[in-house]
Design a protein around this motif. Structure first.
Motif, PDB file in Angstrom:
ATOM      1  N   ASP A  10       0.847  -1.191   0.000  1.00  0.00           N
ATOM      2  CA  ASP A  10       0.000   0.000   0.000  1.00  0.00           C
ATOM      3  C   ASP A  10       0.883   1.241   0.000  1.00  0.00           C
ATOM      4  O   ASP A  10       1.332   1.705   1.047  1.00  0.00           O
ATOM      5  CB  ASP A  10      -0.912  -0.029   1.224  1.00  0.00           C
ATOM      6  CG  ASP A  10      -1.802   1.214   1.351  1.00  0.00           C
ATOM      7  OD1 ASP A  10      -1.696   2.129   0.501  1.00  0.00           O
ATOM      8  OD2 ASP A  10      -2.615   1.268   2.296  1.00  0.00           O
ATOM      9  N   GLY A  36      -9.990   2.599  -5.992  1.00  0.00           N
ATOM     10  CA  GLY A  36      -9.624   2.586  -4.578  1.00  0.00           C
ATOM     11  C   GLY A  36     -10.040   1.316  -3.859  1.00  0.00           C
ATOM     12  O   GLY A  36      -9.812   1.173  -2.655  1.00  0.00           O
ATOM     13  N   THR A  37     -10.616   0.373  -4.598  1.00  0.00           N
ATOM     14  CA  THR A  37     -11.137  -0.857  -3.977  1.00  0.00           C
ATOM     15  C   THR A  37     -10.029  -1.668  -3.308  1.00  0.00           C
ATOM     16  O   THR A  37     -10.187  -2.170  -2.190  1.00  0.00           O
ATOM     17  CB  THR A  37     -11.839  -1.721  -5.038  1.00  0.00           C
ATOM     18  OG1 THR A  37     -12.935  -0.997  -5.583  1.00  0.00           O
ATOM     19  CG2 THR A  37     -12.329  -3.030  -4.448  1.00  0.00           C
ATOM     20  N   ASP A  96      -8.615   0.185  -0.228  1.00  0.00           N
ATOM     21  CA  ASP A  96      -9.579   0.120   0.875  1.00  0.00           C
ATOM     22  C   ASP A  96      -9.555  -1.267   1.520  1.00  0.00           C
ATOM     23  O   ASP A  96      -9.662  -1.388   2.753  1.00  0.00           O
ATOM     24  CB  ASP A  96     -10.993   0.418   0.359  1.00  0.00           C
ATOM     25  CG  ASP A  96     -11.198   1.886   0.028  1.00  0.00           C
ATOM     26  OD1 ASP A  96     -10.357   2.714   0.424  1.00  0.00           O
ATOM     27  OD2 ASP A  96     -12.204   2.202  -0.644  1.00  0.00           O
ATOM     28  N   TRP A  97      -9.408  -2.297   0.707  1.00  0.00           N
ATOM     29  CA  TRP A  97      -9.398  -3.663   1.226  1.00  0.00           C
ATOM     30  C   TRP A  97      -8.163  -3.892   2.102  1.00  0.00           C
ATOM     31  O   TRP A  97      -8.261  -4.470   3.190  1.00  0.00           O
ATOM     32  CB  TRP A  97      -9.429  -4.653   0.061  1.00  0.00           C
ATOM     33  CG  TRP A  97      -9.617  -6.082   0.457  1.00  0.00           C
ATOM     34  CD1 TRP A  97     -10.799  -6.741   0.656  1.00  0.00           C
ATOM     35  CD2 TRP A  97      -8.589  -7.049   0.707  1.00  0.00           C
ATOM     36  NE1 TRP A  97     -10.571  -8.048   1.012  1.00  0.00           N
ATOM     37  CE2 TRP A  97      -9.235  -8.270   1.046  1.00  0.00           C
ATOM     38  CE3 TRP A  97      -7.194  -7.005   0.663  1.00  0.00           C
ATOM     39  CZ2 TRP A  97      -8.518  -9.428   1.349  1.00  0.00           C
ATOM     40  CZ3 TRP A  97      -6.478  -8.161   0.978  1.00  0.00           C
ATOM     41  CH2 TRP A  97      -7.133  -9.345   1.301  1.00  0.00           C
ATOM     42  N   ARG A 132      -6.462  -1.654   3.739  1.00  0.00           N
ATOM     43  CA  ARG A 132      -6.567  -0.871   4.975  1.00  0.00           C
ATOM     44  C   ARG A 132      -7.617  -1.454   5.909  1.00  0.00           C
ATOM     45  O   ARG A 132      -7.463  -1.409   7.132  1.00  0.00           O
ATOM     46  CB  ARG A 132      -6.870   0.583   4.617  1.00  0.00           C
ATOM     47  CG  ARG A 132      -5.680   1.241   3.910  1.00  0.00           C
ATOM     48  CD  ARG A 132      -6.012   2.508   3.178  1.00  0.00           C
ATOM     49  NE  ARG A 132      -4.868   2.913   2.342  1.00  0.00           N
ATOM     50  CZ  ARG A 132      -4.893   3.928   1.484  1.00  0.00           C
ATOM     51  NH1 ARG A 132      -6.024   4.636   1.312  1.00  0.00           N
ATOM     52  NH2 ARG A 132      -3.815   4.220   0.779  1.00  0.00           N
ATOM     53  N   ALA A 133      -8.695  -2.013   5.334  1.00  0.00           N
ATOM     54  CA  ALA A 133      -9.712  -2.649   6.170  1.00  0.00           C
ATOM     55  C   ALA A 133      -9.145  -3.866   6.903  1.00  0.00           C
ATOM     56  O   ALA A 133      -9.642  -4.231   7.973  1.00  0.00           O
ATOM     57  CB  ALA A 133     -10.906  -3.069   5.317  1.00  0.00           C
TER      58      ALA A 133
END
Length: 512
Positions: A434, A478-479, A482-483, A485-486
């Motif tokens: 990331d 951004g998928t 976001d994954w 970071r989730a």
């Protein structure tokens, strides 16, 4: 002294599991010989659906688009009574695994033909021998010797392989030769399957419908290419002779509002449901795939698909072992990973079957469907693919990326090419970071391990960031970011099947 080998892998049986193995092994450059008694594809459509996970598998061998041309997206599932009362409905959510919807309806004979045609691209690697019956499977410390008989000429031959895949169905003679027991049960109820060609549309034909009734529950499903199917349980006093002709079938279809104006019946058959699994899936150098290793009821639409996923799982592992990059013990993770997943879908199938048979209490039904004022929960049938054990660092746990399949959004490379993520990942191992070069977070020992597998290192960037390195991946929506970071990680290590093998926080070294 080891005997010489004729091939790397023997594939016993060339149904969906066997052809899937041929597609994978051929793609990976692994030599294989497949043995199949019947030259023609089985004419009945046994499986009825494939989902986005299975299509992602086929994407990895370049066959998903060709298959999708003969499929129809599934709109929804519903459970209704003969009086028209809807007990439950499941609309399919969008998929995060790639181009394809959550579920397709298929017509299996056509799907298998497309798969076989796709495997011809690897004819230089995969030798398919039709009209040949395997009569013996013998192992030693180094390999497997397959004895086979040509059904036309009667000639006997032997083929020596390093490993063998038993893809020869629920009545697998290979499993019997290995002395492996099939545990579980076969339900006594016999089911009647009616296949028909559609002549005209009727209301909501495209919704997969379960007619829920304690006496005569029915599966009512639109297959692809203008075909339709009903699966109907026979009552204890009924025999196959009671439904020997098409004229004897029409009263059953008429009770569902279907007439001769709507369809032409073209075939019917009888079968029983099985809830069985082999006591072990590996015996030495032989592995059980698909129905040879496990049988489940049809309610979750996952029987054939589980065999396809078996093939994709074992194939990349065979590639690594045969190339000498990972030890033979990697192959033990095949059952460790696939058996819990098959058990999960078997459990879902059994539970769905209880709904159609009206065997759930009102309290159990209410627990499965959230009330209108609550956020909708995702039914288990639509849960994202996960691994609970196997070749990964640690075990599946809440909030951790390890054991989960990474989503597949549309991305771009630094040169501006836009595509789905897997096209940039290739068919090997990749570490994603990331906004950071993942190699920079590895110890020298960890990096040496991934380098030994030929892993790539890619930095994931947002769409508003400049990309300059050949290893940059631009996450357009951004998928992917976001994954990551989730799941509270900056770096994940992806296996060839897109499951996360390691992640920052859980350990970034090669799994043991």
């Amino acid at each position: 002294m080891s005997k010489p080998f004729d091939t790397d892998v023997a594939i016993i049986g060339y149904g969906p599991s066997g052809v899937s193995a041929a597609l994978c092994l051929g793609q990976y450059g692994v030599n294989a010989v497949a043995f199949e008694r019947d030259s023609a594809i089985y004419p009945r459509a046994r499986a009825v659906t494939v989902n986005d996970w299975t299509m992602r598998c086929f994407q990895s061998v370049g066959l998903d688009q060709a298959l999708a041309r003969d499929m129809d997206a599934t709109a929804a599932l519903r459970w209704i009574t003969y009086e028209g009362h809807e007990l439950m409905r499941m609309d399919f959510p969008p998929s995060h695994l790639g181009l394809h919807p959550q579920s397709y309806s298929i017509y299996q004979p056509v799907m298998e033909e497309t798969m076989r045609q796709g495997a011809l691209r690897h004819a230089d690697r995969v030798d398919v021998r039709y009209g040949v019956e395997v009569t013996g499977v013998e192992q030693d410390a180094d390999g497997v010797t397959i004895t086979s008989r040509n059904l036309a000429s009667g000639s006997i031959s032997t083929t020596r392989a390093r490993y063998a895949l038993a893809c020869d169905g629920g009545s697998s003679t290979t499993r019997e030769r290995l002395g492996v027991k099939l545990l579980g049960e076969t339900v006594d109820t016999r089911w009647l399957v009616i296949d028909a060609h559609v002549k005209r549309w009727w209301p909501d034909r495209h919704i997969l419908t379960f007619w829920s009734d304690k006496k005569r529950p029915v599966v009512d499903i639109a297959l692809a290419l203008g075909n339709h199917r009903w699966e109907i349980p026979m009552e204890p006093h009924e025999t196959e002779a009671d439904f020997a002709t098409h004229d004897q079938l029409w009263p059953l279809l008429n009770s569902l509002g279907v007439t001769k104006d709507d369809v032409d019946i073209h075939q019917h058959a009888f079968y029983k449901h099985h809830v069985r699994t082999a006591e072990r899936w590996r015996v030495g150098r032989v592995f059980l795939l698909g129905d040879a290793g496990h049988l489940m009821p049809p309610w979750a639409g996952s029987g054939m698909q589980s065999g396809v996923r078996d093939a994709f799982n074992i194939s990349w592992k065979l590639r690594e072992v045969l190339a000498g990059r990972l030890p033979d013990s990697l192959l033990d993770s095949y059952e460790a990973e696939r058996a819990p997943n098959v058990a999960f879908y078997t459990g879902v199938a059994v539970q769905l079957g209880r709904i159609i048979k009206q065997q759930l209490s009102e309290e159990e039904m209410a627990a499965m469907v959230p009330p209108p004022d609550q956020p909708p929960s995702l039914p288990p049938l639509f849960w994202a693919p996960t691994l609970v054990a196997g070749w990964m660092q640690g075990t599946l746990r809440d909030g951790c990326a390890v054991g989960r399949m990474v989503p597949q959004p549309r991305v771009a490379n630094a040169q501006g090419k836009r595509c789905l993520l897997d096209e940039l990942l290739g068919d090997g191992f990749t570490l994603l970071g990331d906004g950071v070069d993942p190699a920079s977070l590895l110890s020298p020992q960890e990096k040496a391990g991934w380098d030994g597998l030929g892993a790539r290192y890619a930095t994931v960037l947002p769409a508003n960031a400049p990309g300059s390195s050949p290893n940059d991946i631009i996450d357009l929506s951004g998928t992917l970011l976001d994954w990551l970071r989730a799941h509270h990680t900056r770096v994940v290590a992806l296996r060839p099947d897109r499951f996360v093998a390691a992640a920052e926080g859980a350990g970034l070294g090669l799994p043991g």
